[in-house]
Structure formats: C-alpha cells, structure tokens
Scaffold this active site. Sequence first.
Site, PDB file in Angstrom:
ATOM      1  N   ASP A  11     -19.767 -18.130  89.483  1.00 34.59           N
ATOM      2  CA  ASP A  11     -19.389 -19.374  90.928  1.00 34.59           C
ATOM      3  C   ASP A  11     -20.157 -18.393  91.837  1.00 34.59           C
ATOM      4  O   ASP A  11     -19.795 -17.156  92.947  1.00 34.59           O
ATOM      5  CB  ASP A  11     -17.821 -18.257  91.946  1.00 34.59           C
ATOM      6  CG  ASP A  11     -16.759 -19.052  92.579  1.00 34.59           C
ATOM      7  OD1 ASP A  11     -17.832 -19.860  93.263  1.00 34.59           O
ATOM      8  OD2 ASP A  11     -16.474 -18.396  93.091  1.00 34.59           O
ATOM      9  N   HIS A  27     -17.679 -22.360  95.342  1.00 33.60           N
ATOM     10  CA  HIS A  27     -16.414 -23.179  95.474  1.00 33.60           C
ATOM     11  C   HIS A  27     -15.885 -23.471  96.955  1.00 33.60           C
ATOM     12  O   HIS A  27     -15.708 -23.920  97.435  1.00 33.60           O
ATOM     13  CB  HIS A  27     -14.829 -22.397  94.930  1.00 33.60           C
ATOM     14  CG  HIS A  27     -14.553 -21.186  95.236  1.00 33.60           C
ATOM     15  ND1 HIS A  27     -14.939 -19.949  94.715  1.00 33.60           N
ATOM     16  CD2 HIS A  27     -13.698 -20.966  96.235  1.00 33.60           C
ATOM     17  CE1 HIS A  27     -14.619 -19.356  95.584  1.00 33.60           C
ATOM     18  NE2 HIS A  27     -13.756 -19.934  96.619  1.00 33.60           N
ATOM     19  N   SER A  31     -12.941 -15.548  99.669  1.00 34.90           N
ATOM     20  CA  SER A  31     -13.978 -16.213  99.257  1.00 34.90           C
ATOM     21  C   SER A  31     -15.067 -16.090  99.677  1.00 34.90           C
ATOM     22  O   SER A  31     -15.384 -16.761 100.726  1.00 34.90           O
ATOM     23  CB  SER A  31     -13.242 -17.462  98.562  1.00 34.90           C
ATOM     24  OG  SER A  31     -12.463 -17.003  97.775  1.00 34.90           O
TER      25      SER A  31
HETATM   26  N1  ARG Z   1      -9.787 -18.206  96.196  1.00 31.84           N
HETATM   27  C1  ARG Z   1     -10.160 -17.172  98.031  1.00 31.84           C
HETATM   28  C2  ARG Z   1     -10.227 -17.956  98.569  1.00 31.84           C
HETATM   29  O1  ARG Z   1     -11.402 -19.385  98.521  1.00 31.84           O
HETATM   30  C3  ARG Z   1     -10.221 -15.854  97.334  1.00 31.84           C
HETATM   31  C4  ARG Z   1      -9.079 -15.149  96.619  1.00 31.84           C
HETATM   32  C5  ARG Z   1      -9.257 -13.858  95.984  1.00 31.84           C
HETATM   33  N2  ARG Z   1      -8.144 -13.318  95.575  1.00 31.84           N
HETATM   34  C6  ARG Z   1      -8.058 -12.705  95.902  1.00 31.84           C
HETATM   35  N3  ARG Z   1      -6.740 -12.011  95.204  1.00 31.84           N
HETATM   36  N4  ARG Z   1      -8.986 -10.728  95.543  1.00 31.84           N
HETATM   37  O2  ARG Z   1     -10.701 -17.544  99.955  1.00 31.84           O
END
Ligand code: ARG
Length: 238
Positions: free
Chosen positions: A91, A32, A188
């Site tokens: 992912d 992503h 992420s």
């Molecule tokens: N989807 C988030 C990003 O794009 C990462 C989130 C991780 N969240 C968590 N609560 N561990 O950076």
Amino acid sequence: MVILVYVDPRGNRHFDCGGSLINNLYVLTAAHCVIETEQRRLVNVRVGEYDISKHIDCVRGVCNPAIVEVQVKESIFHPQYDDDNENLHHDIALLRLNQSIELNGYVQPVCLPLARASPPISAEELLVVSGWGCTLKNQPSNIKQRLSIRATDHETCVNRFASAGTTLIPSQLCAGGEFLHDSCKGDSGGPLMRQSYRGVWYQEGIVSFGKGCGLRGWPGVYTRVAHYTNWIQDTIRP
Ligand code: ARG
C-alpha cells in the site's frame, strides 16, 4: 507533511488522506489513497498546512507562511498493489507534483530509511504518527495531530490479524494497539516516523489500515517504507 485534496463528482473539494514530502517534487502516500473512486478523484496536494480552518496559521504570535497547493501530475502505484486485495499489501504510491516545492522552516522533506544504513525497527520502539484524521470525537481534526506509539512485535501482530482473516507480510509494520492511542480514518497515507539519535526524522511507515481505531490489542498496520526504498529510488526522476 502534506494533505491530499480530492474532488467529488459535484466538484466539491475535500480531504481524506495525508502524505509526506520526500524531496521537492515527490510525495509518498498510501496506494489506497490514490485509487480513483466514484466518490473522489485526487487532484492536489497542500503543503505547509497546520490548521485547516485558518488561512494563516499562527501559534503564540508566530505565523507560518501561507499554504501552497500544487497539482498532482502523475500518480505512481507500487506495481504489486492490488486494490481488490483486502490485506492492502504494498500500500504505497508516489505522487509527482506539477511544480517543485519551495522548502522553508515549515516545509521540509522527511528522510527515507535506506536498508543498508538504518537499523531495523525493534518491538516496543517509540515511533510518531501524524495527521488530520479522526480523533476521539470520531471526526477529522482541523489541526494536525501527532501521537507517539510503540512498534508491535511483528509475529504477535501477524497472529492477531490472522485471527481476523487478514494476512500480513514482512513489508507491513504494526504499531500501537494501546486503548485510544492510534491513527484513524483520514490519517491514511501519512507518515509513521522514527527520530534518529542525531535528531533526524526518518519515515518508517505509511498509515494503511487497522481494525476500528484505538482498540486494545489491535495495532495499526503501516506499510514498511524500508522495504520499498529501492523501488522509490528507481521510480523517481529529476
Ligand atoms: N484506512 C484508514 C484511512 O484511510 C486509516 C486507518 C488507520 N487505522 C488504524 N486503526 N490505525 O484513513
């Protein structure tokens, strides 16, 4: 660890995700993070970074070599990753770099857990996550952060996320779930690591998603790297 560099439609550069060097030509990250949107296109990876706000990073008089930024030559998504699927299954993505990275004391590849050789992660085991994502101030950090969190029992995590309509599969791994102890937005693609009894660091997870950040009872969800090492080995080329 690397930080991914994006450009927006106006040509401005920004960061949004992390990644990890697995050899001198490939970076492992979350799928992503690599998807091109109207807002951003992945262009480079920055290697050897610590404090984004400083040209040369020094801690107590000891300085790192300057950062190196290299172009992403090829982005390879896991074939089963589906950007329209909210569960973020599979992912995981590999980035082939335009040039080989020179390793030094601050830039080293992380080891991958080969299914045959590495014991499965047990619940409550301590793992370490790192990145430049949002901290308690709810803003991304200039300085790379790291945090120890415990692996969550898979069944418990599956049930927890099912209650929010999210389906987790065995190739996802949960960790954290303690108040304010979590990865967050901007982390992420970065690594969740385990240190072997010999002191060697293995990457067990890739930061994928969560429910908010740092909510008690809501662990972060990571891509379970051990389930993808065959794909990684079959996909990388010399
Ligand atoms: N989807 C988030 C990003 O794009 C990462 C989130 C991780 N969240 C968590 N609560 N561990 O950076």
